[in-house]
Design a protein around this motif. Structure first.
Motif, PDB file in Angstrom:
ATOM      1  N   GLY A 104       0.784  -1.225   0.000  1.00  0.00           N
ATOM      2  CA  GLY A 104       0.000   0.000   0.000  1.00  0.00           C
ATOM      3  C   GLY A 104       0.816   1.275   0.000  1.00  0.00           C
ATOM      4  O   GLY A 104       0.261   2.366   0.198  1.00  0.00           O
ATOM      5  N   ASN A 105       2.135   1.178  -0.221  1.00  0.00           N
ATOM      6  CA  ASN A 105       2.958   2.399  -0.239  1.00  0.00           C
ATOM      7  C   ASN A 105       3.302   2.861  -1.647  1.00  0.00           C
ATOM      8  O   ASN A 105       4.222   3.653  -1.838  1.00  0.00           O
ATOM      9  N   ILE A 106       2.571   2.373  -2.657  1.00  0.00           N
ATOM     10  CA  ILE A 106       2.786   2.853  -4.019  1.00  0.00           C
ATOM     11  C   ILE A 106       2.478   4.341  -4.125  1.00  0.00           C
ATOM     12  O   ILE A 106       2.976   5.044  -5.010  1.00  0.00           O
ATOM     13  N   VAL A 107       1.670   4.849  -3.176  1.00  0.00           N
ATOM     14  CA  VAL A 107       1.330   6.273  -3.162  1.00  0.00           C
ATOM     15  C   VAL A 107       2.579   7.121  -2.974  1.00  0.00           C
ATOM     16  O   VAL A 107       2.626   8.277  -3.416  1.00  0.00           O
ATOM     17  N   ASP A 108       3.622   6.562  -2.354  1.00  0.00           N
ATOM     18  CA  ASP A 108       4.862   7.323  -2.160  1.00  0.00           C
ATOM     19  C   ASP A 108       5.529   7.648  -3.488  1.00  0.00           C
ATOM     20  O   ASP A 108       6.329   8.583  -3.575  1.00  0.00           O
ATOM     21  N   VAL A 109       5.233   6.873  -4.516  1.00  0.00           N
ATOM     22  CA  VAL A 109       5.779   7.135  -5.845  1.00  0.00           C
ATOM     23  C   VAL A 109       4.836   8.006  -6.665  1.00  0.00           C
ATOM     24  O   VAL A 109       5.262   8.829  -7.468  1.00  0.00           O
ATOM     25  N   GLU A 118       8.908  10.390 -16.252  1.00  0.00           N
ATOM     26  CA  GLU A 118       9.954  10.332 -15.227  1.00  0.00           C
ATOM     27  C   GLU A 118       9.816   9.083 -14.371  1.00  0.00           C
ATOM     28  O   GLU A 118      10.825   8.462 -14.001  1.00  0.00           O
ATOM     29  N   GLN A 119       8.593   8.698 -14.049  1.00  0.00           N
ATOM     30  CA  GLN A 119       8.383   7.466 -13.292  1.00  0.00           C
ATOM     31  C   GLN A 119       8.835   6.247 -14.095  1.00  0.00           C
ATOM     32  O   GLN A 119       9.494   5.342 -13.561  1.00  0.00           O
ATOM     33  N   THR A 120       8.502   6.239 -15.372  1.00  0.00           N
ATOM     34  CA  THR A 120       8.910   5.128 -16.234  1.00  0.00           C
ATOM     35  C   THR A 120      10.425   5.035 -16.326  1.00  0.00           C
ATOM     36  O   THR A 120      11.006   3.955 -16.179  1.00  0.00           O
ATOM     37  N   ILE A 121      11.078   6.164 -16.551  1.00  0.00           N
ATOM     38  CA  ILE A 121      12.534   6.180 -16.690  1.00  0.00           C
ATOM     39  C   ILE A 121      13.214   5.796 -15.378  1.00  0.00           C
ATOM     40  O   ILE A 121      14.170   5.017 -15.358  1.00  0.00           O
ATOM     41  N   GLY A 122      12.719   6.322 -14.260  1.00  0.00           N
ATOM     42  CA  GLY A 122      13.335   6.039 -12.971  1.00  0.00           C
ATOM     43  C   GLY A 122      13.324   4.564 -12.625  1.00  0.00           C
ATOM     44  O   GLY A 122      14.354   3.987 -12.247  1.00  0.00           O
ATOM     45  N   PHE A 123      12.150   3.934 -12.762  1.00  0.00           N
ATOM     46  CA  PHE A 123      12.051   2.500 -12.477  1.00  0.00           C
ATOM     47  C   PHE A 123      12.880   1.686 -13.476  1.00  0.00           C
ATOM     48  O   PHE A 123      13.577   0.744 -13.105  1.00  0.00           O
ATOM     49  N   ALA A 124      12.771   2.053 -14.760  1.00  0.00           N
ATOM     50  CA  ALA A 124      13.467   1.283 -15.800  1.00  0.00           C
ATOM     51  C   ALA A 124      14.974   1.335 -15.618  1.00  0.00           C
ATOM     52  O   ALA A 124      15.662   0.308 -15.720  1.00  0.00           O
ATOM     53  N   LEU A 268      -3.115   1.390 -10.408  1.00  0.00           N
ATOM     54  CA  LEU A 268      -2.269   2.093  -9.474  1.00  0.00           C
ATOM     55  C   LEU A 268      -3.055   3.058  -8.604  1.00  0.00           C
ATOM     56  O   LEU A 268      -2.710   3.277  -7.441  1.00  0.00           O
ATOM     57  N   LYS A 269      -4.105   3.632  -9.190  1.00  0.00           N
ATOM     58  CA  LYS A 269      -4.920   4.596  -8.461  1.00  0.00           C
ATOM     59  C   LYS A 269      -6.295   4.008  -8.211  1.00  0.00           C
ATOM     60  O   LYS A 269      -6.918   3.442  -9.110  1.00  0.00           O
TER      61      LYS A 269
END
Length: 270
Positions: A104-109, A118-124, A268-269
């Motif tokens: 349940g901490n996906i909200v932190d991202v 930016e989220q895609t690049i960061g994780f990738a 995700l949401k």
């Protein structure tokens, strides 16, 4: 006095076109995740890959003398290195996202001012980093037992990075899609593992019957392993430049899917 009070109020930070600080923070979060447990994420894959090498050396080392103009062990080594890289790149992003969703901490991202790109690049890039680190560690360890040659550095670097990116993106897509660990295990067992093992990792596809040969050529995993191996031994079962294009196009498609998932908030949401 009013002007002084107004100036003392906090102002929102201006991020510009790219939130470099947020992107770097997300990337370093993913890197520190696997570096903190390096015995599990780096050293364990090295041991597992060396065991694969030992098993094949004992089982087939004398029966199969040469493949592609080199010894069987020289042919096998790049495939094993690539297999370790892609499996760990996939595990990094898939585990990060599914654990965040389950806990349940996906909200932190999702809450920080990070765009879907930016989220895609960061994780990738976090997954790519783990794949490359594992690949370097495996190659160094394997060079003690097998003589590794350098035929073309471009193909080694390109396919090593792009293959890690491909599986990193697949891990992101699987991690976002999965609702629980069982779903993620199904993706690994029924998609990733079969594609990896049937891509020419342990053998030359030239020995396959026509039907299976055509299947291998339709498998994008084949091109990343074949191109990577070509960089070491100078022999490819397919066309090296075709592999460069195929791997690049597949990565663009996967990046587009991952970007859409973050933008739409798919699973995700709430």
């Amino acid at each position: 006095m009013k002007d002084v009070a107004d100036h003392s109020q906090p102002r929102p930070r201006q991020m510009g076109a790219v939130n470099w600080l947020g992107l770097w923070t997300l990337y370093m979060r993913e890197v520190r995740r696997f570096m903190k447990v390096h015995f599990q994420t780096i050293f364990a894959p090295v041991v597992t890959t060396l065991l694969f090498l030992a098993v094949f050396a004992l089982a087939l080392g004398r029966a199969v003398q040469q493949v592609g103009g080199v010894s069987f062990m020289e042919f096998l080594a790049p495939g094993l290195i690539m297999m370790a890289m892609v499996q760990n790149a996939f595990a990094n992003t898939s585990s990060s996202l599914i654990i965040s969703k389950v806990q349940g901490n996906i909200v932190d991202v999702l809450m920080p001012p990070l765009s879907p790109a930016e989220q895609t690049i960061g994780f990738a890039m976090g997954g790519v980093s783990r794949g490359v680190v594992v690949g370097v560690a495996v190659a160094i360890s394997m060079s003690i037992f097998v003589e590794l040659h350098l035929h073309n550095a471009f193909f080694i670097l390109y396919h090593g990075i792009m293959a890690s990116l491909m599986l990193s993106l697949l891990g992101m897509i699987g991690g976002i899609w999965a609702d629980k660990f069982d779903h993620m295990a199904a993706v690994t067992n029924f998609i990733i593992t079969p594609l990896s093992f049937l891509s020419g990792t342990f053998y030359s596809i030239e020995r396959l019957p026509d039907g299976f040969h055509a299947f291998a050529l339709a498998n994008p995993f084949f091109y990343m392993i074949d191109g990577f191996r070509y960089g070491f031994i100078g022999h490819a079962d397919g066309y090296p430049l075709t592999g460069v294009v195929v791997v690049g196009v597949v990565n663009l498609l996967l990046a587009g899917v991952a970007y859409w998932m973050f933008r739409a908030g798919y699973k995700l949401k709430a």
